[in-house]
Design an enzyme around this catalytic site. Structure first.
Site, PDB file in Angstrom:
ATOM      1  CE  LYS A 129      -4.081   1.773   0.262  1.00 54.10           C
ATOM      2  NZ  LYS A 129      -3.866   2.592  -0.697  1.00 54.10           N
ATOM      3  CE  LYS A 142       3.306   7.000   6.264  1.00 48.44           C
ATOM      4  NZ  LYS A 142       2.948   8.215   5.140  1.00 48.44           N
ATOM      5  CE  LYS A 176       4.247   7.877  -1.236  1.00 47.43           C
ATOM      6  NZ  LYS A 176       3.621   8.151   0.068  1.00 47.43           N
ATOM      7  CB  SER A 205      -6.104   3.973   2.485  1.00 47.58           C
ATOM      8  OG  SER A 205      -6.070   4.995   1.314  1.00 47.58           O
TER       9      SER A 205
HETATM   10  N1  GLU Z   1       0.094   9.057   0.416  1.00 47.27           N
HETATM   11  C1  GLU Z   1      -0.310   8.782   1.526  1.00 47.27           C
HETATM   12  C2  GLU Z   1       0.886   8.419   2.599  1.00 47.27           C
HETATM   13  O1  GLU Z   1       1.921   8.757   2.363  1.00 47.27           O
HETATM   14  C3  GLU Z   1      -1.500   7.884   1.626  1.00 47.27           C
HETATM   15  C4  GLU Z   1      -1.243   6.203   1.228  1.00 47.27           C
HETATM   16  C5  GLU Z   1      -2.423   5.578   1.254  1.00 47.27           C
HETATM   17  O2  GLU Z   1      -3.404   5.719   1.385  1.00 47.27           O
HETATM   18  O3  GLU Z   1      -2.057   4.288   0.764  1.00 47.27           O
HETATM   19  O4  GLU Z   1       0.518   7.904   3.798  1.00 47.27           O
END
Ligand code: GLU
Length: 473
Positions: free
Chosen positions: A72, A96, A108, A364
């Site tokens: 993710k 995270k 990413k 998400s």
């Molecule tokens: N781009 C966001 C982050 O850096 C959300 C990532 C997501 O929802 O998968 O955490």
């Protein structure tokens, strides 16, 4: 001239990881596996621009860890995108997700373009082509890898991604779960848009409710009347400012790349946003003072500084001049390792990115669950809860002989809507994560800062997964 040792973004993440790993019990092999980027997909594809030119687009998707499926992480559109940056951001996603107990691996994506200079049609073509490249290599899918918005992308881009995916995978029942951050009409969840900013608010609030932390910072407990400086008025900065203001804090300065503005009585983010939309700049906002050099805003006298834009904005050079007592990393990687060391020595509390901005990926996760369950949150229990509450209320009224007003009745009986459940799920997630990190820090006071404690928390969870998975022969 800077005397700072130059670390790439990925090296900075590795450095923070190494610093933390000495506080864990894992053997070197497991630590090396947690740290490594499992899969790096670098691609180039041609796109015909509006003027007929063919441009070759550079893009990436990195899956840092696959200890849990799917992977993710967002997709960013920026000219600063490069492989190192995407790898670093993918690694942060692993840590995270672990910290907030979201059962995903980290990933990413990035496309090296400047979205402001491209037409919507060009952006759509690039996004759709990128998605089909991911499909071709099996780098996207509800059980494989699930992108989301990030810097330079939002609902519109996610809509193009889900549509492209669905058209290439007809009949795939869970296809809507191939991406999150979608518009509601395409399977999005209520509360996703403000999720990162709200998570930042909940996270800072929780930390500010810890008396020892606030005593050390020389501040009173709670976020009321605290002076806040926010860098970045994008999605994350906007909502962070909004929630702080709504809960009694004062956003005294907002910085954007064209400059910054200051008002000691506090700024209203929506008014500033509308002013910027109308005039093309944050500057000359009525009642506020202009700060020509945007980065000067970071060095202002304030209680809490929220960098909510890009990485490496606070380094060894400007860190000594920063006067904030608490720094909340709403962006990914806004501080360099040197800045971290300086703040640790100064006793400035840095609330780290991979915990503080986890609200986006947490919601998400809720969106993905909604897509897999094919039902809106609250649909099954809202009316049931309301009926049950009304019965309890009636019993109390009968027993006491007293009646509540109709307005009070509505508040007491209210059954949860999707937005209520998403916000409360996010609040619960941030509170639990704060407790877990603070517990680790308390148990081992030699841990120098909160980032290291957060890494220890993440390493222990990912390490446990790898150890329990076993190593394939
Ligand atoms: N781009 C966001 C982050 O850096 C959300 C990532 C997501 O929802 O998968 O955490």
């Amino acid at each position: 001239m800077s005397t700072e040792k130059e670390y790439s973004f990925f090296q900075s993440v590795e450095r923070s990881f190494d610093k933390a790993s000495s506080y864990t019990k894992w053997e070197t092999g497991i630590l090396e596996q947690i740290k490594a980027c499992n899969s790096v997909y670098s691609m180039k594809f041609p796109v015909k621009m509006d003027d007929g030119r063919i441009e070759v687009i550079e893009a990436y998707r990195v899956q840092h860890s696959q200890h849990k499926s799917p992977c993710k992480g967002g997709i960013r559109f920026s000219m600063a995108v490069n492989q190192d940056e995407v790898m670093a951001l993918a690694a942060l996603m692993t840590y995270k997700c672990a910290i907030v107990n979201v059962p995903f691996g980290g990933a990413k994506g990035g496309i090296k373009i400047s979205p402001r200079t491209l037409s919507p049609y060009e952006l759509e073509k690039i996004t759709r082509r990128y998605t089909s490249e991911l499909v071709k290599k099996n780098f996207i899918g509800p059980g494989i890898d699930v992108p989301a918005p990030d810097y330079g992308t939002g609902e519109r881009e996610m809509a193009w991604i889900v549509d492209t995916y669905q058209s290439l995978k007809p009949g795939e029942i869970d296809a809507a779960g191939c991406v999150t951050g979608k518009p509601i009409s395409l399977g999005g969840v209520r509360g996703r848009k403000e999720a990162t900013g709200l998570g930042v608010f909940y996270g800072v609030r929780e930390v500010c409710l810890i008396p020892e932390v606030m005593a050390k910072a020389g501040l009173t407990v709670g976020i009321e009347n605290k002076n806040i400086v926010v860098q970045g008025l994008g999605n994350v900065g906007y909502y962070t400012a909004k929630f702080f203001r709504e809960h009694g804090a004062k956003v005294i300065a907002i910085a954007e790349y064209e400059g910054a503005i200051y008002c000691k009585d506090g700024l209203n983010e929506e008014d500033v946003f509308q002013h910027r939309k109308a005039t093309g700049s944050i500057l000359n906002f009525p009642g506020a003072t202009n700060i020509e050099k945007s980065s000067d805003a970071l060095e202002m006298e304030c209680d809490i500084l929220i960098p909510a834009a890009l990485e490496n904005v606070i380094d060894g050079n400007n860190a000594p001049r920063i006067k904030a007592k608490i720094i909340g990393e709403a962006a990914n990687g806004p501080l360099t390792p040197e800045a971290d060391d300086i703040f640790a020595k100064k006793g400035v509390l840095v609330i780290p990115d991979m915990y503080l901005n986890a609200g986006g990926v947490t919601v998400s996760y809720f969106e993905w669950l909604k897509n897999l369950s094919h039902v809106r949150y609250g649909r099954l229990e809202k009316r049931f809860t309301e009926n049950a509450n009304m019965q309890i209320l009636k019993q109390i009224e009968d027993l006491t002989g007293k009646q509540v007003t109709t307005a009070e009745k509505l508040i007491i009986a209210h059954g949860p809507d999707e937005i209520d459940l998403v916000h409360s799920g996010l609040e619960e997630t941030m509170i639990t994560a704060t407790k877990e990190i603070m517990e680790i820090w308390k148990e081992n006071p030699s841990i120098p800062d909160m980032r290291t404690a957060a890494y220890v928390c993440a390493i222990n969870k990912v390490g446990t997964s790898y150890a329990e998975l076993g190593i394939f022969p």
